[in-house]
Every structure is written in structure tokens, then in C-alpha cells.
Scaffold this active site. Structure first.
Site, PDB file in Angstrom:
ATOM      1  N   ASN A   1      43.297  41.423  39.977  1.00  0.00           N
ATOM      2  CA  ASN A   1      42.871  41.547  38.580  1.00  0.00           C
ATOM      3  C   ASN A   1      43.982  42.188  37.742  1.00  0.00           C
ATOM      4  O   ASN A   1      43.751  43.091  36.944  1.00  0.00           O
ATOM      5  CB  ASN A   1      41.566  42.344  38.484  1.00  0.00           C
ATOM      6  CG  ASN A   1      40.881  42.160  37.131  1.00  0.00           C
ATOM      7  OD1 ASN A   1      41.170  41.209  36.402  1.00  0.00           O
ATOM      8  ND2 ASN A   1      39.994  43.074  36.776  1.00  0.00           N
TER       9      ASN A   1
ATOM     10  N   ASP B   1      40.557  34.191  46.527  1.00  0.00           N
ATOM     11  CA  ASP B   1      39.353  34.297  45.711  1.00  0.00           C
ATOM     12  C   ASP B   1      38.901  32.863  45.451  1.00  0.00           C
ATOM     13  O   ASP B   1      39.482  32.146  44.647  1.00  0.00           O
ATOM     14  CB  ASP B   1      39.678  35.039  44.407  1.00  0.00           C
ATOM     15  CG  ASP B   1      38.484  35.115  43.484  1.00  0.00           C
ATOM     16  OD1 ASP B   1      37.407  34.582  43.825  1.00  0.00           O
ATOM     17  OD2 ASP B   1      38.625  35.697  42.384  1.00  0.00           O
TER      18      ASP B   1
END
Length: 267
Positions: A14, A156
Site C-alpha cells: 500500500n 494480492d
């Protein structure tokens, strides 16, 4: 390395600069993975070079998105790869920075470690359609790869495959990440294509302990209302080498938790 355990971690950062400020390098120094696949770098080459091109003694190899502050993937490794393959589709998704593959080939073994960041469709129908296009392009790529080499894709995936993979499955059946078409793709990959979901091979029944992502809304993290979005997807021979899995829920570099799988005699 012989038969010692090879520690392979996957982590959606992130944002690499944000994760660095929150202590990801100190954690890597302590956890000592042999290799870490990272996603959502959210940086360009100029931001990484000289600052984040190595972390905790691991050398990084990257694919950056053309758009600034968006996507991007990397693999940091202790071992020098025999080759680095950047991208897989030569078009839409390579420009988004979603795939980097390190090859560790020897005369007796063809082996790849891949970091991939699957699109999220949660922002609306347009991105959901992009996600379906990505899945449609990646599937034949992985099946062709599997025919010629062993691989593990860490990433992810932005899909919770089964009801056990998210807390509130009833309320999410019409939401991106748990849509029937996405889940069917995962089922096809792990049945017809013969790619193994390594965590589920080791822990077929885990529910609350399996989550790797929590929404920033409400008290999702505090109440462990999570999703399992981060996977190791491997060829059967590599998956058979997996001995144990660890999800580091307490580490807060990101809205995702690192997940490490320990493989016997992988490299």
C-alpha cells in the site's frame, strides 16, 4: 541452501514509501525472508533507485505502472536470478505494473517466483471489467508457464475464493472480490489448471486466522472482519515442498498483513 527452509513472503505494501515510514525494513531484518514479493509499490523507478532498490539486504526487481502513485510490483531476493521477466501481456496490464517474474534456472531445474497484483474492481463497473480482462489474459499465461517450469505466484489476488476466506461472505456476494465469476476463475485455476492454493493446502479449514486484509472502515481490523486476498499459487511439485504458513496480522505497514510460506529445499 540444501534442504533448509526457504522463507517466501508476500505483502501488499500500500505504498513503499508509506510502508518504509512504518518500519517494514526493520521487520524484514528481523523476519529474514529469503525472498519477498511486494505489490502496490505506488512509486516510479526514480523514487525507488538509491532508496528502496534493496531492503534488508535483499535486492529488488520491479515493474512500475506508467501512472504515478499507482500499482507496481517487485520481488526482493537474496539469490541472484538467472533471468528477470517484466510483464506478461505486452499491453494494458503491463502498463499498470502488475507482473514481475524472477527465474532461478539451473541445469536440473526451471523455477520462477512471480509477484503479481490483480486489479481491484471495487471502484466501479469499468474496473471490474478490467479485472475480468486481466483474469482472462493471466489464465492461459499461467497454464503455459506450468507446462514448462515450476512456479509460485505470490500476490494480492483481490479475490476471496471460498466462504471461509472472508468474515462477512453473506453480505459480500454482490461485491467485487467475492463475485461468482471471480470465484469460478479461482476454482478453475485450482482444479482444471492444477495450480495449488498453498495456504489452503496446509490449512484447509481455517477461517478467522486466514485473513490478510481488513477494510479501513469501521472497526474491521479490531473485530477481525477480514478477507483472505493474498495468496501463494504454485505448481504441485513446489506446493508439496511447503511446510508451514505464517500470517503476521500484528504488523501494520499496510492494510494487508504479510504472509510467509516456508518451503523445503526450494532453491
Amino acid at each position: 541452501m540444501g534442504n533448509s527452509l526457504f522463507k517466501l513472503t508476500s505483502l501488499n505494501l500500500n505504498g513503499i514509501r508509506s510502508a518504509a515510514r512504518k518500519g517494514v525494513e526493520a521487520w524484514l531484518d528481523k523476519a529474514k525472508p529469503d525472498c519477498i514479493c511486494v505489490q502496490e509499490i505506488k512509486a516510479q523507478a526514480s523514487d525507488v533507485e538509491g532508496q528502496f532498490d534493496t531492503l534488508a539486504g535483499l535486492k529488488g526487481h520491479f515493474q512500475y505502472a506508467e501512472k504515478k502513485g499507482y500499482s507496481g510490483v517487485g520481488v526482493y531476493t537474496r539469490h541472484e536470478p538467472s533471468d528477470v521477466v517484466v510483464g506478461f501481456d505486452g499491453g494494458e496490464f503491463d502498463s499498470e505494473g502488475r507482473y514481475v517474474e524472477l527465474r532461478f534456472d539451473t541445469p536440473t531445474q526451471k523455477l520462477s517466483i512471480i509477484s503479481s497484483y490483480f486489479p481491484s474492481g471495487s471502484s466501479g463497473p469499468e474496473r471490474q471489467e478490467a479485472k475480468y480482462r486481466f483474469l482472462a489474459a493471466l489464465y492461459p499465461h499461467l497454464t503455459a508457464l506450468k507446462a514448462e517450469r515450476e512456479f509460485v505466484l505470490c500476490g494480492d489476488v483481490n479475490i476471496a475464493h471460498q466462504q471461509a476466506d472472508l468474515k462477512n461472505w453473506r453480505g459480500n456476494q454482490k461485491n467485487s472480490g467475492f463475485l461468482p465469476e471471480e470465484r469460478a476463475w479461482m476454482t478453475q485455476l485450482t482444479t482444471e489448471a492444477g495450480v495449488v492454493d498453498v495456504y489452503r493446502q496446509l490449512h484447509p479449514d481455517t477461517t478467522d486466522a486466514c485473513y490478510t486484509w481488513w477494510s479501513n472502515r469501521g472497526q474491521a481490523y479490531a473485530n477481525n472482519v477480514g478477507w483472505r486476498l493474498d495468496y501463494h499459487l504454485a505448481t504441485p511439485a513446489l506446493a508439496a515442498k511447503a511446510r508451514r504458513a505464517e500470517i503476521y496480522k500484528e504488523e501494520k505497514f499496510s492494510d494487508h498483513a504479510p504472509i510467509t510460506l516456508h518451503y523445503e529445499g526450494m532453491l
